[in-house]
Design a protein around this motif. Sequence first.
Motif, PDB file in Angstrom:
ATOM      1  N   ALA A   1       0.589  -0.794   0.743  1.00  0.00           N
ATOM      2  CA  ALA A   1       0.178   0.122  -0.401  1.00  0.00           C
ATOM      3  C   ALA A   1       0.905   1.509  -0.106  1.00  0.00           C
ATOM      4  CB  ALA A   1      -0.632  -0.305   0.799  1.00  0.00           C
ATOM      5  N   ILE A   2       2.157   0.628   0.291  1.00  0.00           N
ATOM      6  CA  ILE A   2       2.784   2.274   0.809  1.00  0.00           C
ATOM      7  C   ILE A   2       3.438   2.513  -0.434  1.00  0.00           C
ATOM      8  CG2 ILE A   2       5.048   3.333   2.147  1.00  0.00           C
ATOM      9  CD1 ILE A   2       4.023   2.086   4.604  1.00  0.00           C
ATOM     10  N   ALA A   3       3.946   1.684  -1.277  1.00  0.00           N
ATOM     11  CA  ALA A   3       4.920   1.828  -2.248  1.00  0.00           C
ATOM     12  C   ALA A   3       3.973   1.987  -3.810  1.00  0.00           C
ATOM     13  CB  ALA A   3       5.048   0.397  -2.520  1.00  0.00           C
ATOM     14  N   ASN A   4       2.442   1.758  -3.756  1.00  0.00           N
ATOM     15  CA  ASN A   4       1.466   1.922  -4.302  1.00  0.00           C
ATOM     16  C   ASN A   4       0.674   3.272  -3.930  1.00  0.00           C
ATOM     17  OD1 ASN A   4       1.631   0.434  -6.756  1.00  0.00           O
ATOM     18  ND2 ASN A   4       1.843  -1.098  -4.840  1.00  0.00           N
ATOM     19  N   SER A   5       1.258   4.038  -3.306  1.00  0.00           N
ATOM     20  CA  SER A   5       0.233   5.534  -2.679  1.00  0.00           C
ATOM     21  C   SER A   5       1.550   6.735  -3.068  1.00  0.00           C
ATOM     22  CB  SER A   5       0.157   6.018  -1.300  1.00  0.00           C
ATOM     23  OG  SER A   5      -0.278   4.558  -0.229  1.00  0.00           O
ATOM     24  N   THR A   6       0.517   7.826  -3.965  1.00  0.00           N
ATOM     25  CA  THR A   6       1.016   8.535  -4.263  1.00  0.00           C
ATOM     26  C   THR A   6       1.686   9.593  -3.207  1.00  0.00           C
ATOM     27  OG1 THR A   6      -0.827   8.595  -6.106  1.00  0.00           O
ATOM     28  CG2 THR A   6      -0.162  10.481  -5.356  1.00  0.00           C
ATOM     29  N   PRO A   7       3.333   9.810  -3.273  1.00  0.00           N
ATOM     30  CA  PRO A   7       4.337   9.521  -5.013  1.00  0.00           C
ATOM     31  C   PRO A   7       4.310   7.634  -4.595  1.00  0.00           C
ATOM     32  CG  PRO A   7       4.697  11.176  -3.523  1.00  0.00           C
ATOM     33  CD  PRO A   7       3.042  10.852  -2.831  1.00  0.00           C
ATOM     34  N   LYS A   8       3.901   7.266  -5.624  1.00  0.00           N
ATOM     35  CA  LYS A   8       5.014   5.666  -5.672  1.00  0.00           C
ATOM     36  C   LYS A   8       6.360   5.784  -5.490  1.00  0.00           C
ATOM     37  CE  LYS A   8       0.998   4.109  -8.615  1.00  0.00           C
ATOM     38  NZ  LYS A   8       0.314   5.593  -9.330  1.00  0.00           N
ATOM     39  N   GLY A   9       7.075   5.353  -4.744  1.00  0.00           N
ATOM     40  CA  GLY A   9       7.899   4.507  -4.605  1.00  0.00           C
ATOM     41  C   GLY A   9       8.131   3.481  -4.302  1.00  0.00           C
ATOM     42  N   PRO A  10      10.099   3.114  -4.088  1.00  0.00           N
ATOM     43  CA  PRO A  10      10.435   1.705  -3.173  1.00  0.00           C
ATOM     44  C   PRO A  10      10.280   2.078  -2.125  1.00  0.00           C
ATOM     45  CG  PRO A  10      12.260   2.641  -4.620  1.00  0.00           C
ATOM     46  CD  PRO A  10      10.878   3.471  -5.534  1.00  0.00           C
ATOM     47  N   VAL A  11      10.277   0.431  -1.864  1.00  0.00           N
ATOM     48  CA  VAL A  11      10.040   0.363  -0.592  1.00  0.00           C
ATOM     49  C   VAL A  11      11.046  -1.269  -0.075  1.00  0.00           C
ATOM     50  CG1 VAL A  11       7.271   0.699   0.489  1.00  0.00           C
ATOM     51  CG2 VAL A  11       7.901  -1.411  -0.512  1.00  0.00           C
ATOM     52  N   TYR A  12      11.569  -1.231   1.193  1.00  0.00           N
ATOM     53  CA  TYR A  12      12.410  -1.870   1.391  1.00  0.00           C
ATOM     54  C   TYR A  12      11.734  -2.882   2.678  1.00  0.00           C
ATOM     55  CZ  TYR A  12      16.684  -4.512   3.462  1.00  0.00           C
ATOM     56  OH  TYR A  12      17.179  -5.345   3.408  1.00  0.00           O
ATOM     57  N   VAL A  13      12.119  -4.344   2.766  1.00  0.00           N
ATOM     58  CA  VAL A  13      12.338  -5.240   4.282  1.00  0.00           C
ATOM     59  C   VAL A  13      13.505  -6.040   4.018  1.00  0.00           C
ATOM     60  CG1 VAL A  13      10.345  -7.028   6.167  1.00  0.00           C
ATOM     61  CG2 VAL A  13       9.420  -5.018   4.144  1.00  0.00           C
ATOM     62  N   SER A  14      13.720  -5.617   5.102  1.00  0.00           N
ATOM     63  CA  SER A  14      14.646  -7.183   5.928  1.00  0.00           C
ATOM     64  C   SER A  14      14.617  -8.259   6.173  1.00  0.00           C
ATOM     65  CB  SER A  14      16.166  -5.949   6.485  1.00  0.00           C
ATOM     66  OG  SER A  14      15.706  -5.583   7.719  1.00  0.00           O
ATOM     67  N   LEU A  15      15.068  -9.232   6.172  1.00  0.00           N
ATOM     68  CA  LEU A  15      13.941 -10.336   6.635  1.00  0.00           C
ATOM     69  C   LEU A  15      15.508 -11.314   6.975  1.00  0.00           C
ATOM     70  CD1 LEU A  15      11.770 -11.730   3.085  1.00  0.00           C
ATOM     71  CD2 LEU A  15      11.115  -9.645   4.836  1.00  0.00           C
ATOM     72  N   PRO A  16      15.111 -11.210   8.682  1.00  0.00           N
ATOM     73  CA  PRO A  16      16.314 -12.237   8.741  1.00  0.00           C
ATOM     74  C   PRO A  16      16.031 -13.790   9.072  1.00  0.00           C
ATOM     75  CG  PRO A  16      15.360 -10.599  10.780  1.00  0.00           C
ATOM     76  CD  PRO A  16      14.854 -10.112   9.051  1.00  0.00           C
TER      77      PRO A  16
END
Length: 567
Positions: free
Chosen positions: A165-180
């Motif tokens: 939802a955050i990535a595709n909200s205006t203005p759009k953009g990349p998001v990042y999640v790290s995965l232990p």
Amino acid sequence: MATGDLSLTAGGALLARLKAVGVDYIFANSGTDFPPIIEGLSEAAAKGVPLPVALTMPHESAAMGMAHGYYLATGRSQAVMAHTNVGLANCATGAINAAVENVPVLLFSGRTPVTERDRFGARTVPIGWGQEMRDQTALVREASKWDYELRFPEQVGELVDRAYAIANSTPKGPVYVSLPREVLCEPYRPDDVGVPNLMSPVRPAPDRSQIDHVAALIATARKPVIFAQHGAGSADAFAALGKLADRWGIAVCQYWAVQLAVPTDHPMAIGSDPAGFIEDADLVLVLDSLAPWSAQAHRPEASATIVQLGPDPLKARMPIRNFRSDISIVSEVSDGIMALKSALDARDVGPAIAARREDVAKIAAERRAATLEKARLRDDGAMTSDFVAKAVSDAIAGADAVLLSERGCTMPPMTLNHHRAWYQEPHAGGLGWSFPAALGMQLAERDRLVVATMGDGSYMFANPVACHQIAEALELPLLVIILNNAEWAAVRHSVLDIYPDGYASRTNAMPLTGLSPIPDFVKVAEASRAWARRIDSADALAQGLADALAHIKTTKSLALLDIRTIG
């Protein structure tokens, strides 16, 4: 999906939830942090859980470029998964490109296991220590709209929804999640894997009062001009902008355009040079432009009204960007164009508009003719980028093609007439973009002609061995065109722009720009069984293009032309 008493690892549940929110592909470069991801893929498949298609990427830059290109083709976010900090570092350039162009990539990378023993998934090999960082996210934080580290397995479903939802909200953009790794190894009962999305992306509508005000300004303007850099946003808005500009006699300047806003031969399309219009304009409408003109070279009148419309009209993430904005309208550019056209359609066109339209059309036609004249073959037979661009345009005419250019074919001499005809490299300048982005587009639309043009330097930046391997493995029938002048021409031009009479301008070989001896790119392509040919003369160019297109049509596999150019 009915889950019943089905259980999965957290890794499997993460993948399943990505599918549920609309992710078609995971572009992945795996490592020692991936056992729970790989096990999750196998486990979910064995249990009949729908998953995105996981594709092996031999380099992370290709993964990011393909996700970028797939989004441009479909409007749907895709996922990239990389190996801990080293894989994430290779994703950083692609994340920067995506951030500047508002492309919503869902970027994940493993994190070195936190624990050293006594927990399933703990460190098992020396790189578990060697890849530890105090702040791994710092590698991409400035390019990310939002970031997080997965802490507990029960977070998986809601975390994917929030990221999407955050990535595709205006203005759009990349998001990042790290995965232990330990968290992904834990069991998870995926009761929320198949439920509707927890939250929807934000898409603000253009403010009606602002749109009506701008429409009134346009209706009474003496010399309005439109600057468009990131296209029109949709086929409907592309058509609407063309009709709006024509009806109201408004010049459209596509300065350093990365997407097409109006056809290159539209009667109101004045090309890419703002000179002669920006200085005299009393109304300037800027459509989603990072730098609509050069502040060093072009200055609008102090009395002009400047309107900036786009998903982030002030480009808030840029530390310095001081283009004036008297009226700032937040909306997706397509929504803004459609609303503005609707408001203008309700108004009558004044008698002065016909004369203005005629004046603009005359200048546009003169500029277009000069551009095409510049694209003629030089007297000495040398091929320029403009000449090659015109030849490519003629060869693909009528094919409804998509062309991605990175220091390759130039837009002005080409005849481009649909909203997805043209994409140029992101203004972030992360080179090596057009080849993998074109692969992503071709993956989304296998039957469309997709053309990637690039300079020789950009081709090398693209990790071409990796890209050719992907094209062969996925049977992607891309046309790759390299404009090969054995130098960093963009760097040389920049030096000459700042120091036109400097010492470097008088050298036979400008320092730090040459790429000789140039590799044999034909052999690089042939190493992955691609069709490839070197073009040394204008006489061979038309036939080479015809043969390449015929190969793509008949074999559905990649073709490459290495074209020797100057300039």
